[in-house]
Design a protein around this motif. Sequence first.
Motif, PDB file in Angstrom:
ATOM      1  N   GLU A 177      38.073  55.678  43.140  1.00 43.14           N
ATOM      2  CA  GLU A 177      38.871  54.692  43.881  1.00 43.14           C
ATOM      3  C   GLU A 177      39.782  53.980  42.907  1.00 43.14           C
ATOM      4  N   LEU A 178      40.807  53.354  43.452  1.00 42.35           N
ATOM      5  CA  LEU A 178      41.700  52.543  42.628  1.00 42.35           C
ATOM      6  C   LEU A 178      40.911  51.306  42.175  1.00 42.35           C
ATOM      7  N   ASP A 179      40.626  51.233  40.895  1.00 43.97           N
ATOM      8  CA  ASP A 179      39.730  50.192  40.392  1.00 43.97           C
ATOM      9  C   ASP A 179      40.480  49.247  39.453  1.00 43.97           C
ATOM     10  N   ILE A 180      40.869  48.098  39.977  1.00 46.86           N
ATOM     11  CA  ILE A 180      41.561  47.084  39.162  1.00 46.86           C
ATOM     12  C   ILE A 180      40.537  46.037  38.750  1.00 46.86           C
ATOM     13  N   ASP A 181      40.410  45.856  37.434  1.00 46.37           N
ATOM     14  CA  ASP A 181      39.432  44.903  36.915  1.00 46.37           C
ATOM     15  C   ASP A 181      39.893  43.470  37.195  1.00 46.37           C
ATOM     16  N   GLY A 182      39.157  42.788  38.054  1.00 49.04           N
ATOM     17  CA  GLY A 182      39.532  41.431  38.437  1.00 49.04           C
ATOM     18  C   GLY A 182      39.545  40.463  37.272  1.00 49.04           C
ATOM     19  N   GLU A 183      38.677  40.711  36.283  1.00 50.73           N
ATOM     20  CA  GLU A 183      38.597  39.783  35.140  1.00 50.73           C
ATOM     21  C   GLU A 183      39.881  39.797  34.332  1.00 50.73           C
ATOM     22  N   TRP A 184      40.448  40.969  34.096  1.00 49.91           N
ATOM     23  CA  TRP A 184      41.696  41.062  33.341  1.00 49.91           C
ATOM     24  C   TRP A 184      42.853  40.454  34.136  1.00 49.91           C
ATOM     25  N   MET A 185      42.820  40.671  35.474  1.00 52.91           N
ATOM     26  CA  MET A 185      43.854  40.080  36.327  1.00 52.91           C
ATOM     27  C   MET A 185      43.792  38.553  36.227  1.00 52.91           C
ATOM     28  N   LEU A 186      42.552  38.048  36.285  1.00 50.88           N
ATOM     29  CA  LEU A 186      42.345  36.602  36.194  1.00 50.88           C
ATOM     30  C   LEU A 186      42.836  36.067  34.851  1.00 50.88           C
ATOM     31  N   MET A 187      42.559  36.814  33.780  1.00 47.80           N
ATOM     32  CA  MET A 187      43.000  36.397  32.458  1.00 47.80           C
ATOM     33  C   MET A 187      44.525  36.335  32.409  1.00 47.80           C
ATOM     34  N   GLY A 188      45.181  37.320  33.037  1.00 50.85           N
ATOM     35  CA  GLY A 188      46.636  37.329  33.098  1.00 50.85           C
ATOM     36  C   GLY A 188      47.162  36.100  33.829  1.00 50.85           C
TER      37      GLY A 188
END
Lengths: 212, 71
Positions: A177-188
């Motif tokens: 599945e398309l897996d976007i790491d929420g933690e890195w998004m949050l850090m951004g």
Amino acid sequence: MPTLVSQRNVRFIEVILNIIWYVQWTGIIVFSVVFMLGILKSGNTFDKVPLRFSFPMEFEKEQPGTFRLADGALVPAQVQMESVEIKLPLNNETLLPWGLLALLGMAAFLMMLYLLRKIVASVKAELPFSRENWNRVRILGLLVAGKEVAGAIISFLAHNYFKTRVQVQGMKLSSIELDIDGEWMLMGLVLILLAEIFKAGAVLQEERELTI
Amino acid sequence: MPIIVNLDVMLARRKMSLTELSQRVDITLANLSILKQGKAKAIRFSTLESICQALECQPADLLEFQTEEKK
């Protein structure tokens, strides 16, 4: 007059960043040279290419196995194999776009390191709050979030691309599945928010400088 | 900016240069230049006190308020 920042801490961070900077540059140069050599050489055999392009893929295969209980008894168990590494010759023309994407990823990371080094240099000079740093932190946040999204999309596309071309006897290729790491998004997002704080700091700094 | 700094007027009256004033009040020439050009955003009371002492004048001699219409 007390200093604004802890020079010792800043110097430590500077040293770490410099090490990562030069290691990353070395990695990019080596990868680029090997990649170019792979493209220039003809043929798709493993013999002609010193290094392989490795790509992790997810296969599903259940193997019968055993599990030892606390009393020593053996019971049958099913072992699920999930991840394998696919090695392909670098000079395969179909790998060219993926190699270039990998270079792009390395360049994005290099850009992040460049921005961080500039920020650290300004902090070392005790001038952390400036419009330039506001811009740098904002771009850093966009790069962190963007790299995560782009990486997830590329990984998803690459997996589906190779899935149609790789066959292993007795193994079933699973989909990811398309897996976007929420933690890195949050850090951004946190970095983008921090940029606004830097902007406010820059305004205060400018006012301070123009206060006689 | 509505607040006008008449530093150049006072310097002329006292026949003093900006450099001389800078040495007397221990403020850098660059900062005094910013003040003279009207680019300063704020002035500390301590700075105002030093300049007034050096130029033997009152704050009102240095600072003037002008509305936009008067300009």
